[in-house]
Write a protein that holds these residues in place. Structure first.
Motif, PDB file in Angstrom:
ATOM      1  N   GLU A  46       0.906  -1.195   0.004  1.00  0.00           N
ATOM      2  CA  GLU A  46      -0.102  -0.053   0.045  1.00  0.00           C
ATOM      3  C   GLU A  46       0.753   1.218  -0.109  1.00  0.00           C
ATOM      4  O   GLU A  46       0.453   2.297  -0.643  1.00  0.00           O
ATOM      5  CB  GLU A  46      -0.942  -0.055   1.196  1.00  0.00           C
ATOM      6  N   GLU A  47       2.048   1.246   0.789  1.00  0.00           N
ATOM      7  CA  GLU A  47       2.657   2.218   0.871  1.00  0.00           C
ATOM      8  C   GLU A  47       3.504   2.711  -0.565  1.00  0.00           C
ATOM      9  O   GLU A  47       4.302   3.933  -0.612  1.00  0.00           O
ATOM     10  CB  GLU A  47       3.608   2.429   1.942  1.00  0.00           C
ATOM     11  N   GLU A  48       3.464   1.726  -1.400  1.00  0.00           N
ATOM     12  CA  GLU A  48       4.336   1.913  -2.698  1.00  0.00           C
ATOM     13  C   GLU A  48       3.419   2.204  -3.742  1.00  0.00           C
ATOM     14  O   GLU A  48       3.824   2.070  -5.066  1.00  0.00           O
ATOM     15  CB  GLU A  48       5.258   0.647  -2.977  1.00  0.00           C
ATOM     16  N   GLU A  49       1.985   2.186  -3.458  1.00  0.00           N
ATOM     17  CA  GLU A  49       1.256   2.118  -4.655  1.00  0.00           C
ATOM     18  C   GLU A  49       1.237   3.268  -5.853  1.00  0.00           C
ATOM     19  O   GLU A  49       1.085   3.190  -6.884  1.00  0.00           O
ATOM     20  CB  GLU A  49      -0.366   2.075  -4.133  1.00  0.00           C
ATOM     21  N   GLU A  50       2.023   4.429  -5.256  1.00  0.00           N
ATOM     22  CA  GLU A  50       1.982   5.403  -6.102  1.00  0.00           C
ATOM     23  C   GLU A  50       3.151   5.228  -7.561  1.00  0.00           C
ATOM     24  O   GLU A  50       2.999   5.589  -8.355  1.00  0.00           O
ATOM     25  CB  GLU A  50       2.785   6.836  -5.483  1.00  0.00           C
ATOM     26  N   TRP A  51       3.941   3.878  -6.982  1.00  0.00           N
ATOM     27  CA  TRP A  51       4.786   3.433  -8.281  1.00  0.00           C
ATOM     28  C   TRP A  51       4.185   2.986  -9.454  1.00  0.00           C
ATOM     29  O   TRP A  51       4.580   2.825 -10.370  1.00  0.00           O
ATOM     30  CB  TRP A  51       5.583   2.759  -7.723  1.00  0.00           C
ATOM     31  N   ILE A  52       2.827   2.307  -9.302  1.00  0.00           N
ATOM     32  CA  ILE A  52       2.164   1.873 -10.111  1.00  0.00           C
ATOM     33  C   ILE A  52       1.977   3.184 -11.040  1.00  0.00           C
ATOM     34  O   ILE A  52       2.065   2.750 -12.609  1.00  0.00           O
ATOM     35  CB  ILE A  52       0.512   1.391  -9.794  1.00  0.00           C
ATOM     36  N   ALA A  53       1.420   4.111 -10.621  1.00  0.00           N
ATOM     37  CA  ALA A  53       1.109   5.267 -11.836  1.00  0.00           C
ATOM     38  C   ALA A  53       2.491   5.781 -12.334  1.00  0.00           C
ATOM     39  O   ALA A  53       2.631   6.161 -13.568  1.00  0.00           O
ATOM     40  CB  ALA A  53       0.519   6.272 -10.972  1.00  0.00           C
ATOM     41  N   LYS A  54       3.477   5.810 -11.501  1.00  0.00           N
ATOM     42  CA  LYS A  54       4.839   6.478 -11.788  1.00  0.00           C
ATOM     43  C   LYS A  54       5.296   5.680 -12.999  1.00  0.00           C
ATOM     44  O   LYS A  54       6.054   5.940 -14.003  1.00  0.00           O
ATOM     45  CB  LYS A  54       5.877   6.515 -10.913  1.00  0.00           C
ATOM     46  N   ASN A  55       5.006   4.054 -13.256  1.00  0.00           N
ATOM     47  CA  ASN A  55       5.646   3.195 -14.063  1.00  0.00           C
ATOM     48  C   ASN A  55       4.827   3.437 -15.383  1.00  0.00           C
ATOM     49  O   ASN A  55       5.252   3.751 -16.498  1.00  0.00           O
ATOM     50  CB  ASN A  55       5.379   1.879 -13.428  1.00  0.00           C
ATOM     51  N   ARG A  56       3.488   3.615 -15.184  1.00  0.00           N
ATOM     52  CA  ARG A  56       2.689   3.698 -16.438  1.00  0.00           C
ATOM     53  C   ARG A  56       2.874   5.204 -17.130  1.00  0.00           C
ATOM     54  O   ARG A  56       3.075   5.244 -18.114  1.00  0.00           O
ATOM     55  CB  ARG A  56       1.579   3.564 -16.072  1.00  0.00           C
ATOM     56  N   ASP A  57       2.896   5.988 -16.025  1.00  0.00           N
ATOM     57  CA  ASP A  57       3.035   7.485 -16.572  1.00  0.00           C
ATOM     58  C   ASP A  57       4.379   7.863 -17.358  1.00  0.00           C
ATOM     59  O   ASP A  57       4.228   8.424 -18.499  1.00  0.00           O
ATOM     60  CB  ASP A  57       2.867   8.508 -15.700  1.00  0.00           C
ATOM     61  N   PHE A  58       5.389   6.988 -16.991  1.00  0.00           N
ATOM     62  CA  PHE A  58       6.791   7.204 -17.786  1.00  0.00           C
ATOM     63  C   PHE A  58       6.564   6.783 -19.116  1.00  0.00           C
ATOM     64  O   PHE A  58       7.284   7.481 -20.160  1.00  0.00           O
ATOM     65  CB  PHE A  58       7.649   6.489 -16.727  1.00  0.00           C
ATOM     66  N   PHE A  59       6.041   5.753 -19.205  1.00  0.00           N
ATOM     67  CA  PHE A  59       6.016   5.134 -20.710  1.00  0.00           C
ATOM     68  C   PHE A  59       4.546   5.648 -21.530  1.00  0.00           C
ATOM     69  O   PHE A  59       4.936   5.709 -22.657  1.00  0.00           O
ATOM     70  CB  PHE A  59       5.666   3.552 -20.532  1.00  0.00           C
ATOM     71  N   GLU A  60       3.987   6.532 -21.131  1.00  0.00           N
ATOM     72  CA  GLU A  60       2.824   7.096 -21.668  1.00  0.00           C
ATOM     73  C   GLU A  60       3.459   8.555 -22.322  1.00  0.00           C
ATOM     74  O   GLU A  60       2.964   8.984 -23.159  1.00  0.00           O
ATOM     75  CB  GLU A  60       1.515   7.472 -20.733  1.00  0.00           C
ATOM     76  N   GLU A  61       4.575   9.245 -21.497  1.00  0.00           N
ATOM     77  CA  GLU A  61       5.228  10.257 -21.756  1.00  0.00           C
ATOM     78  C   GLU A  61       6.290  10.139 -22.771  1.00  0.00           C
ATOM     79  O   GLU A  61       6.765  10.942 -23.409  1.00  0.00           O
ATOM     80  CB  GLU A  61       5.745  10.765 -20.748  1.00  0.00           C
ATOM     81  N   THR A  62       6.762   8.758 -23.032  1.00  0.00           N
ATOM     82  CA  THR A  62       7.996   8.652 -23.870  1.00  0.00           C
ATOM     83  C   THR A  62       7.612   8.291 -25.122  1.00  0.00           C
ATOM     84  O   THR A  62       6.399   7.834 -25.365  1.00  0.00           O
ATOM     85  CB  THR A  62       8.823   7.588 -23.203  1.00  0.00           C
TER      86      THR A  62
END
Length: 79
Positions: free
Chosen positions: A63-79
């Motif tokens: 739970e304390e790491e769930e923000e990383w789900i979006a970070k992984n996805r967002d990185f590849f949507e921006e590239t």
């Protein structure tokens, strides 16, 4: 479901996961490596080789790491 790299990777970046990924889904995301969810085949080869236990199946990200789900996805949507 893809695998997710979380905060323990920051500053570690051993790259063991990069070497074992059969589809080259893991890329350098700056402070950490990140896994492209559109390329990941959910094989799990990366998880056991991570020396800092930073890799989880998406549904098992702490739970304390769930923000990383979006970070992984967002990185590849921006590239």
């Amino acid at each position: 479901m893809a695998f997710i790299i979380t905060s323990p990777c920051i500053g570690e970046k051993a790259a063991d996961c990069v070497e074992v990924c059969p589809v080259d889904a893991i890329q350098d995301g700056g402070d950490t490596y990140l896994i492209n969810p559109d390329v990941c085949i959910d094989c799990g080869a990366c998880e056991p080789v991570c020396p800092v236990s930073a890799i989880f199946q998406e549904e098992f990200v702490p739970e304390e790491e769930e923000e990383w789900i979006a970070k992984n996805r967002d990185f590849f949507e921006e590239t």
